[in-house]
Design a protein around this motif. Structure first.
Motif, PDB file in Angstrom:
ATOM      1  N   TRP A  53      11.412  -7.762   3.145  1.00  0.00           N
ATOM      2  CA  TRP A  53      11.683  -6.535   3.892  1.00  0.00           C
ATOM      3  C   TRP A  53      11.661  -5.273   3.028  1.00  0.00           C
ATOM      4  O   TRP A  53      11.381  -4.189   3.543  1.00  0.00           O
ATOM      5  CB  TRP A  53      13.020  -6.652   4.608  1.00  0.00           C
ATOM      6  CG  TRP A  53      12.971  -7.563   5.788  1.00  0.00           C
ATOM      7  CD1 TRP A  53      11.885  -8.239   6.279  1.00  0.00           C
ATOM      8  CD2 TRP A  53      14.063  -7.896   6.654  1.00  0.00           C
ATOM      9  NE1 TRP A  53      12.227  -8.972   7.382  1.00  0.00           N
ATOM     10  CE2 TRP A  53      13.551  -8.782   7.635  1.00  0.00           C
ATOM     11  CE3 TRP A  53      15.395  -7.545   6.687  1.00  0.00           C
ATOM     12  CZ2 TRP A  53      14.366  -9.306   8.646  1.00  0.00           C
ATOM     13  CZ3 TRP A  53      16.212  -8.069   7.691  1.00  0.00           C
ATOM     14  CH2 TRP A  53      15.688  -8.934   8.652  1.00  0.00           C
ATOM     15  N   VAL A  54      11.982  -5.377   1.764  1.00  0.00           N
ATOM     16  CA  VAL A  54      11.929  -4.193   0.899  1.00  0.00           C
ATOM     17  C   VAL A  54      10.579  -3.504   1.036  1.00  0.00           C
ATOM     18  O   VAL A  54      10.492  -2.276   1.159  1.00  0.00           O
ATOM     19  CB  VAL A  54      12.206  -4.574  -0.568  1.00  0.00           C
ATOM     20  CG1 VAL A  54      11.752  -3.461  -1.522  1.00  0.00           C
ATOM     21  CG2 VAL A  54      13.687  -4.851  -0.767  1.00  0.00           C
ATOM     22  N   HIS A  55       9.503  -4.266   1.035  1.00  0.00           N
ATOM     23  CA  HIS A  55       8.161  -3.692   1.076  1.00  0.00           C
ATOM     24  C   HIS A  55       7.872  -3.043   2.425  1.00  0.00           C
ATOM     25  O   HIS A  55       7.229  -1.983   2.487  1.00  0.00           O
ATOM     26  CB  HIS A  55       7.127  -4.775   0.755  1.00  0.00           C
ATOM     27  CG  HIS A  55       7.326  -5.392  -0.597  1.00  0.00           C
ATOM     28  ND1 HIS A  55       6.872  -4.807  -1.752  1.00  0.00           N
ATOM     29  CD2 HIS A  55       7.964  -6.527  -0.973  1.00  0.00           C
ATOM     30  CE1 HIS A  55       7.200  -5.558  -2.783  1.00  0.00           C
ATOM     31  NE2 HIS A  55       7.865  -6.605  -2.340  1.00  0.00           N
ATOM     32  N   SER A  56       8.352  -3.650   3.503  1.00  0.00           N
ATOM     33  CA  SER A  56       8.151  -3.054   4.825  1.00  0.00           C
ATOM     34  C   SER A  56       8.818  -1.692   4.912  1.00  0.00           C
ATOM     35  O   SER A  56       8.240  -0.723   5.442  1.00  0.00           O
ATOM     36  CB  SER A  56       8.703  -3.984   5.910  1.00  0.00           C
ATOM     37  OG  SER A  56       8.007  -5.216   5.948  1.00  0.00           O
ATOM     38  N   ASN A  85       0.828  -1.202   0.000  1.00  0.00           N
ATOM     39  CA  ASN A  85       0.000   0.000   0.000  1.00  0.00           C
ATOM     40  C   ASN A  85       0.866   1.257   0.000  1.00  0.00           C
ATOM     41  O   ASN A  85       0.818   2.065   0.917  1.00  0.00           O
ATOM     42  CB  ASN A  85      -0.951   0.001   1.207  1.00  0.00           C
ATOM     43  CG  ASN A  85      -0.239  -0.212   2.518  1.00  0.00           C
ATOM     44  OD1 ASN A  85       0.976  -0.405   2.556  1.00  0.00           O
ATOM     45  ND2 ASN A  85      -0.987  -0.158   3.596  1.00  0.00           N
ATOM     46  N   TYR A  86       1.669   1.396  -1.046  1.00  0.00           N
ATOM     47  CA  TYR A  86       2.496   2.576  -1.205  1.00  0.00           C
ATOM     48  C   TYR A  86       2.631   2.856  -2.698  1.00  0.00           C
ATOM     49  O   TYR A  86       2.355   1.993  -3.538  1.00  0.00           O
ATOM     50  CB  TYR A  86       3.885   2.381  -0.584  1.00  0.00           C
ATOM     51  CG  TYR A  86       4.582   1.122  -1.052  1.00  0.00           C
ATOM     52  CD1 TYR A  86       5.250   1.080  -2.277  1.00  0.00           C
ATOM     53  CD2 TYR A  86       4.565  -0.036  -0.283  1.00  0.00           C
ATOM     54  CE1 TYR A  86       5.852  -0.064  -2.724  1.00  0.00           C
ATOM     55  CE2 TYR A  86       5.169  -1.189  -0.724  1.00  0.00           C
ATOM     56  CZ  TYR A  86       5.817  -1.202  -1.946  1.00  0.00           C
ATOM     57  OH  TYR A  86       6.411  -2.351  -2.391  1.00  0.00           O
ATOM     58  N   GLU A  87       3.028   4.072  -3.008  1.00  0.00           N
ATOM     59  CA  GLU A  87       3.281   4.451  -4.397  1.00  0.00           C
ATOM     60  C   GLU A  87       4.764   4.726  -4.582  1.00  0.00           C
ATOM     61  O   GLU A  87       5.433   5.231  -3.680  1.00  0.00           O
ATOM     62  CB  GLU A  87       2.481   5.696  -4.770  1.00  0.00           C
ATOM     63  CG  GLU A  87       0.977   5.487  -4.776  1.00  0.00           C
ATOM     64  CD  GLU A  87       0.231   6.730  -5.220  1.00  0.00           C
ATOM     65  OE1 GLU A  87       0.891   7.771  -5.436  1.00  0.00           O
ATOM     66  OE2 GLU A  87      -1.006   6.658  -5.343  1.00  0.00           O
ATOM     67  N   LEU A  88       5.278   4.405  -5.765  1.00  0.00           N
ATOM     68  CA  LEU A  88       6.676   4.641  -6.092  1.00  0.00           C
ATOM     69  C   LEU A  88       6.798   5.840  -7.021  1.00  0.00           C
ATOM     70  O   LEU A  88       6.004   6.017  -7.940  1.00  0.00           O
ATOM     71  CB  LEU A  88       7.289   3.419  -6.768  1.00  0.00           C
ATOM     72  CG  LEU A  88       7.372   2.120  -5.960  1.00  0.00           C
ATOM     73  CD1 LEU A  88       7.996   1.023  -6.814  1.00  0.00           C
ATOM     74  CD2 LEU A  88       8.167   2.318  -4.683  1.00  0.00           C
ATOM     75  N   GLU A 134      16.576 -11.974  -1.960  1.00  0.00           N
ATOM     76  CA  GLU A 134      15.983 -12.495  -0.729  1.00  0.00           C
ATOM     77  C   GLU A 134      15.292 -11.411   0.085  1.00  0.00           C
ATOM     78  O   GLU A 134      14.468 -11.717   0.954  1.00  0.00           O
ATOM     79  CB  GLU A 134      17.051 -13.183   0.117  1.00  0.00           C
ATOM     80  CG  GLU A 134      18.172 -12.291   0.573  1.00  0.00           C
ATOM     81  CD  GLU A 134      19.438 -13.054   0.935  1.00  0.00           C
ATOM     82  OE1 GLU A 134      20.152 -12.605   1.835  1.00  0.00           O
ATOM     83  OE2 GLU A 134      19.701 -14.103   0.312  1.00  0.00           O
ATOM     84  N   PHE A 135      15.607 -10.142  -0.184  1.00  0.00           N
ATOM     85  CA  PHE A 135      14.942  -9.050   0.513  1.00  0.00           C
ATOM     86  C   PHE A 135      13.684  -8.571  -0.215  1.00  0.00           C
ATOM     87  O   PHE A 135      12.974  -7.712   0.299  1.00  0.00           O
ATOM     88  CB  PHE A 135      15.900  -7.869   0.681  1.00  0.00           C
ATOM     89  CG  PHE A 135      17.100  -8.182   1.524  1.00  0.00           C
ATOM     90  CD1 PHE A 135      16.994  -8.327   2.891  1.00  0.00           C
ATOM     91  CD2 PHE A 135      18.348  -8.354   0.941  1.00  0.00           C
ATOM     92  CE1 PHE A 135      18.091  -8.620   3.676  1.00  0.00           C
ATOM     93  CE2 PHE A 135      19.456  -8.639   1.710  1.00  0.00           C
ATOM     94  CZ  PHE A 135      19.335  -8.781   3.076  1.00  0.00           C
ATOM     95  N   LEU A 136      13.423  -9.106  -1.411  1.00  0.00           N
ATOM     96  CA  LEU A 136      12.268  -8.687  -2.210  1.00  0.00           C
ATOM     97  C   LEU A 136      11.036  -9.541  -1.948  1.00  0.00           C
ATOM     98  O   LEU A 136       9.955  -9.022  -1.681  1.00  0.00           O
ATOM     99  CB  LEU A 136      12.619  -8.735  -3.699  1.00  0.00           C
ATOM    100  CG  LEU A 136      13.593  -7.672  -4.190  1.00  0.00           C
ATOM    101  CD1 LEU A 136      14.073  -8.023  -5.596  1.00  0.00           C
ATOM    102  CD2 LEU A 136      12.914  -6.313  -4.204  1.00  0.00           C
TER     103      LEU A 136
END
Length: 305
Positions: free
Chosen positions: A69-72, A3-6, A58-60
């Motif tokens: 974790w990238v998303h967090s 729930n974020y925008e890039l 692995e972080f994606l």
């Protein structure tokens, strides 16, 4: 949930000057960096540094296809940079430039430590491991598919990442380094080069403790095996040491924390079971409760940086 925008995402290779070896010309030491910039971004980024023979993927996503974790960190507003160290992931291993590499690891070498500790009981805490996503039958296969060759010495790995560090810091700006496992020594080496740009180091079960005899090198330079190429104090920024309940790394990480305290570092031990986050192994970013661990790190950063 995403729930974020890039405002931007992409990637590129970090490169050093080409080298002529035995009459042939090759790209120099190179690495790949992928980035994701949220629309309402903080001024400080985070930079993930993978371990061992792994890669930044692995972080994606987790091996059972959940956000990692990238998303967090994007939800928390951090620009995120994901490094494939030289010779790993999308940065292929060229032995002419990088030197020799170990062969790719087998299931027999990694699965008992990373996927099935409670089955093999190779260390005292292994029986507490219950967070691997066993509901996905291909999770172990996907984890193993991500694992490739690595340098035959930890010093070589350190020198490789030091070579691409100046261009990396031009890209990431002021940043929080988040190295994992055998990427831990690379994280300290990066911190020694980045200096004031490194606003914190979150060392996630980093390999290393003073005097540790490892098959790939002895830790004769504090938390690294070799002298730093950088001139800054690698332990100067605020540091969080993250360790989980069911890992073989706990004693090593506690020794490393004591060493950092003896150096006068501003270090916090994020001991996950003391936060009620239980059952995790070494690949915690891939496990069922990876979002809770990311939140604990983000909470520490909010208080510290």
């Amino acid at each position: 949930m995403i729930n974020y925008e890039l405002s931007d995402f992409g990637g590129r290779f970090l490169t050093t000057p080409s080298q002529s070896i035995n009459g042939r010309r090759y790209p120099g030491i190179s690495a790949y960096v992928e980035w994701f910039i949220p629309s309402e971004a903080k001024q400080i980024s985070v930079t993930f540094v993978h371990g061992g023979g792994g890669q930044g993927s692995e972080f994606l996503r987790t091996p059972d296809n959940r956000p990692s974790w990238v998303h967090s960190f994007l939800r928390a507003g951090y620009p995120v940079y994901v490094l494939d160290r030289p010779g790993h992931g999308r940065s292929h291993w060229n032995a002419e430039v990088l030197g020799p590499a170990l062969p790719p690891p087998s299931y027999e070498a990694l699965v008992p430590r990373f996927v099935e500790p409670a089955k093999h009981l190779l260390w005292d805490e292994a029986g507490k491991h219950d967070q691997w996503p066993i509901e996905e039958p291909r999770a172990a296969d996907r984890f193993m598919a991500s694992q490739g060759p690595m340098a035959t010495t930890l010093e070589s790995s350190q020198r490789h990442v030091e070579a691409i560090a100046p261009e990396l810091f031009q890209l990431v700006g002021d940043t929080v380094l988040i190295p994992h496992s055998a990427g831990g020594p690379c994280g300290w080496a990066l911190s020694a080069i980045g200096g004031k740009q490194v606003k914190a180091v979150v060392a996630v079960e980093p390999l290393g403790a003073p005097g540790l005899d490892h098959p790939l090198g002895r830790f004769d330079n504090g938390l690294c095996v070799a002298a730093f190429a950088g001139s800054s104090n690698p332990y100067g920024p605020p540091i969080a040491m993250v360790t989980s309940e069911a890992t073989w790394m706990r004693d090593m990480n506690l020794r490393a924390t004591e060493y950092l305290e003896s150096c006068g570092a501003n270090v916090t031990l994020i001991d996950l079971p003391q936060l009620g986050i239980r059952g995790n192994g070494h690949m915690m970013m891939s496990e069922r409760n990876n979002d809770r661990i990311a939140d604990a790190i983000i909470d520490w950063l909010a208080r510290t940086v």
